[in-house]
Each structure stands twice: as C-alpha cells, then as structure tokens.
Design a protein around this motif. Structure first.
Motif, PDB file in Angstrom:
ATOM      1  N   SER A 127       5.016 -37.886  -3.709  1.00  0.00           N
ATOM      2  CA  SER A 127       4.555 -39.237  -3.398  1.00  0.00           C
ATOM      3  C   SER A 127       4.005 -39.315  -1.958  1.00  0.00           C
ATOM      4  O   SER A 127       2.978 -39.949  -1.709  1.00  0.00           O
ATOM      5  CB  SER A 127       5.728 -40.217  -3.581  1.00  0.00           C
ATOM      6  OG  SER A 127       5.468 -41.415  -2.917  1.00  0.00           O
ATOM      7  N   THR A 137      -2.552 -43.037  -7.911  1.00  0.00           N
ATOM      8  CA  THR A 137      -1.886 -42.909  -9.211  1.00  0.00           C
ATOM      9  C   THR A 137      -1.322 -41.515  -9.401  1.00  0.00           C
ATOM     10  O   THR A 137      -2.035 -40.525  -9.227  1.00  0.00           O
ATOM     11  CB  THR A 137      -2.881 -43.221 -10.350  1.00  0.00           C
ATOM     12  OG1 THR A 137      -3.450 -44.494 -10.099  1.00  0.00           O
ATOM     13  CG2 THR A 137      -2.196 -43.214 -11.708  1.00  0.00           C
ATOM     14  N   CYS A 154       7.502 -44.187  -6.515  1.00  0.00           N
ATOM     15  CA  CYS A 154       6.213 -44.892  -6.498  1.00  0.00           C
ATOM     16  C   CYS A 154       6.409 -46.393  -6.295  1.00  0.00           C
ATOM     17  O   CYS A 154       5.602 -47.040  -5.633  1.00  0.00           O
ATOM     18  CB  CYS A 154       5.446 -44.628  -7.800  1.00  0.00           C
ATOM     19  SG  CYS A 154       4.715 -42.983  -7.849  1.00  0.00           S
ATOM     20  N   GLN A 159       2.790 -47.236  -5.171  1.00  0.00           N
ATOM     21  CA  GLN A 159       1.854 -46.380  -5.903  1.00  0.00           C
ATOM     22  C   GLN A 159       2.045 -46.618  -7.398  1.00  0.00           C
ATOM     23  O   GLN A 159       3.070 -47.146  -7.819  1.00  0.00           O
ATOM     24  CB  GLN A 159       2.137 -44.902  -5.574  1.00  0.00           C
ATOM     25  CG  GLN A 159       1.833 -44.545  -4.124  1.00  0.00           C
ATOM     26  CD  GLN A 159       2.460 -43.216  -3.703  1.00  0.00           C
ATOM     27  OE1 GLN A 159       3.570 -42.881  -4.113  1.00  0.00           O
ATOM     28  NE2 GLN A 159       1.771 -42.479  -2.856  1.00  0.00           N
ATOM     29  N   ALA A 161       2.713 -45.200 -11.102  1.00  0.00           N
ATOM     30  CA  ALA A 161       3.247 -44.026 -11.805  1.00  0.00           C
ATOM     31  C   ALA A 161       2.977 -44.181 -13.292  1.00  0.00           C
ATOM     32  O   ALA A 161       3.176 -45.257 -13.856  1.00  0.00           O
ATOM     33  CB  ALA A 161       4.740 -43.908 -11.557  1.00  0.00           C
TER      34      ALA A 161
END
Ligand SMILES: [Zn+2]
Length: 416
Positions: A127, A137, A154, A159, A161
């Motif tokens: 990450s 992604t 994430c 982010q 996932a």
C-alpha cells in the motif's frame, strides 16, 4: 537516479531495475503453467555494501526503533499506513504446565496487527509503495487473511482495494473485507482461478497487484518480523523459529529478513527455521528433496495454510535447503489440541494455521529435542477469532442452568 534496490530472479539469477513495476522474471515466466508453482519469482536486493559503509550504526538504530527504512523498498516510512503494523509482542513463556521449561520459549504474536494477521506486514508495504507511485487501486486474490488485510490497509490509506475471492471463501473473512469497504469479486472457481483472473484484470485495467509469489514486495513486508525478533531478543538470534507454511511466502519472508542481516554482517548465521505444514496440505515438505515435485490437493482445518499449488515453492525450497531448515507435518487433531494448549496455558487464542506452528513446537518439545538454554520462537500468524468454526469440535458450550444458586452449584459440581 540510482534506485535503492534491484530485483533478482529466484530461478535464473537475472536482475531487473526496480524503477518500473515488475512482477515475475520476464524470461522464466514463459515456462509457467497453471498447474505448477511459478518460475521467476523475484527477490529485492539492496546495495548492502553501501548501507554497510555509511550506516551499519543507522541500521542498528532502525532496528532499535523498529523502523527499517534502509531495508524497505520505500522512499519514506511516512508512506506506510498510520495503523500500527508490526512491532508485535514477543512473549517469553517460562512454563506450559507446572514445570518450568529448561529452554527459552518465545511467542511472536502477530494476531496483534490491525486486521489481526501477519499479512498486514505485506499489505502495508504494498500500500505504501502504491502511495509513493500514485497508484489508487490495488487488487489481490485471496481466500481470507491477505484480502481482509489489504482491504484494511487501503481503507486507512484512502485507496481502492479489489479482492477476487473463490466462491466458497469463509463468511467471517468476507465480512471483514466488505466492512473495510473493499470491492469483492466472487469467482466461480477455486483460489487458483481467482488468482489467475486477478492477474488478467491487472493487465487489462492497469491496477497494482498484491498477489503473493507474484508481487515481490510482499516478502519485503513479511521479512520485518525477523528484524523485530532479532531486536526483541536484544540483538541475538534464536536457535529455532517455528513457522506455519502454506504457499511458502511467509517462510521466505522470515528467511529474507535474516538474509538481509547476514549480508549486512549484522549476524553471522541464519537461525534454524522449522517449516510446519498441516498433514493434509504438505506439498512443500513432501517435495523438498524431490527432483520432480508432485502436488496433491489439500484438505485441512487450517484454511490459511491450505493450498494445492504452493506458489512460492521454488523460493521456499531454496531457502530451506541453503540454510538447512527443518520440516515437520502435524495432523488436524494435533493442530486442534495445540490450539487448546496455547489458548488455555498462555492466553493467546490463535487461528488454526498459527496453532499448527505451535503443534510443531509441541512435537519437538515432547520428543525432548530442545537443548537446555536454547531459544525457540513460534510465529503466531493470526487470531483465533478469524475462524471460530474450526475449534467448535473441541469445545462444548453447556446448556443454560436455571437461575437459582442450587442449580448453579449442581452444575459446577458436574462440569468439574
Ligand atoms: Zn528468471
């Protein structure tokens, strides 16, 4: 700019620059088929001479402070999630029953990670790398812990996932993934089908892939456990470390951590690592000395180490052979019994895969294989709450008693 590390192919030794995102060795991966462990898994190699010449003292400081930036594939530790990953307790256990042990036993409790498993070490580094490279992604195939771990990291890092799961994945782990807000793609097929589809999706949609024995950075995260063990034992090495083994990635990570320290001349040997596999999923142990490996389908209650094709077989085998590792298999009955001993005598409720490592330790213990004064570590990789079903058969939840004190007294006299 000179890069901090490069990649080296586990099979042919070819090296690759780390400035581009790369997964498997471009040459070796041509040999890969769907029914065998892949060739061409890469290992990150640092400029150990340079680190040594300018900063062995710094590395020691980093070990003390449990941040290892010189030995991570990252620009800054600031890129890591704010959640507390790693730095888990190493408990010194002096007795399991009334007798005091005449050797040292340490339990490395990695269920204390944010999503309750060792996998957070890998997810955090993947990450952080994505963050440093403006990747939004991250995708992974998983039957449970890796997926829930990536989803958790994430969520913390804002982010996306996307987790490809086999249709039959356990409910508790799917729940965890969804609660962290990740997207689940259930696949009509097994883990291998989900794995391959996630790679196709990576190629087609340009996502970043966290799959183990595919993304070389997962091992870089997992290796931090070895730095911590060395540091927590006051910069000394244990004699043995018991590691639960499924696809061979965790054990490779443990070896890689010690190998980094060996290359930096911080240690002068690699401790004996004991690969513990479940009897019903022992494709690495069974094939460790075979010229032509034969892989059989797996069946064990320890779902985190239940794998048909151990994807990091080739690297794990190399490490075990090069550094004279030991191998042991334990039955599901031994895993369950070990799980009960561990929970009731130490206060740590571990998932079956972790209990397998403890079962391996117990087997050595009962055989009197530990030298007096030796230091032995068991790596506990996940929480027992992740898989409550597995232990139902060894417990008995009693029926309710009438709410009166005589009934309670009668009940207690019976159950004791
Ligand atoms: Zn290669």
């Amino acid at each position: 700019m000179r890069t901090k590390f490069f990649y080296e192919c586990n099979d042919c030794g070819e090296t690759f620059e780390s400035s581009n995102i790369i997964y498997l060795c471009s040459k070796c991966q041509r040999k890969n088929t769907l029914d065998a462990p892949p060739f061409g898994v890469l290992k990150a190699v640092y400029d150990y001479d340079r680190i040594n010449s300018h900063s062995t003292a710094d590395v020691f400081n980093q070990l003390e402070k449990k941040c290892f930036i010189d030995l991570l594939p990252l620009k800054s530790v600031e890129s890591l999630p704010y959640l507390k990953v790693g730095n888990t307790p190493l408990y010194h256990i002096t007795s399991l029953d009334k007798e005091v042990l005449d050797f040292e036993l340490y339990l490395k409790d990695d269920s204390q990670n944010p999503t309750y498993s060792f996998k957070d070490r890998a997810s955090a580094v993947v990450s952080a790398f994505a963050k440093e490279n403006d990747i939004e992604t991250i995708v992974a195939a998983s039957t449970g812990n890796a997926g829930s771990s990536l989803a958790g990291m994430c969520a913390a890092q804002k982010q996306k996932a996307i987790i490809f799961v086999p249709a039959a994945a356990p409910l508790a782990k799917l729940t965890q993934i969804l609660m962290y807000g990740a997207r689940i793609v259930p696949v009509d097929g097994n883990y291998d089908t989900a794995f391959n589809l996630s790679i196709e999706a990576t190629n087609k949609f340009g996502w970043y892939n966290r799959n183990t024995a595919f993304n070389p950075l997962t091992i870089e995260g997992k290796k931090t456990v070895s730095f911590e063990i060395f540091s927590q034992l006051n910069k000394s090495l244990p004699d043995r470390i018991f590691v639960p083994v499924g696809d061979g990635v965790i054990i490779s990570g443990v070896y890689k951590g010690f190998e980094d320290l060996l290359k930096l001349k911080i240690i002068d040997k690699i401790p004996t690592i004991v690969a513990v596999q479940a009897l019903g999923s022992s494709n690495i142990v069974n094939n460790i000395n075979k010229e032509v490996p034969v892989f059989t389908s797996s069946k064990t209650i320890a779902d985190s180490i239940s794998v048909d094709i151990p994807r990091n077989f080739r690297m794990a085998k190399k490490f075990l052979n090069n550094y004279k590792g030991e191998c042991i298999v334990v039955s599901d009955e031994e895993i369950l019994a070990a799980s009960k001993v561990l929970s009731s005598r130490t206060g740590i409720f571990a998932e079956p895969a972790a209990s397998a490592a403890f079962a391996g330790f117990l087997s050595y213990y009962w055989d009197g294989r530990f030298e007096k004064g030796s230091k032995n570590v068991v790596l506990l990789t996940g929480s027992g709450l992740k898989d409550l079903n597995a232990v139902q058969k060894i417990i008995d939840i009693p029926s309710p008693v009438k709410p009166d004190i005589d009934a309670v007294a009668k009940f207690l006299s019976k159950s004791s």
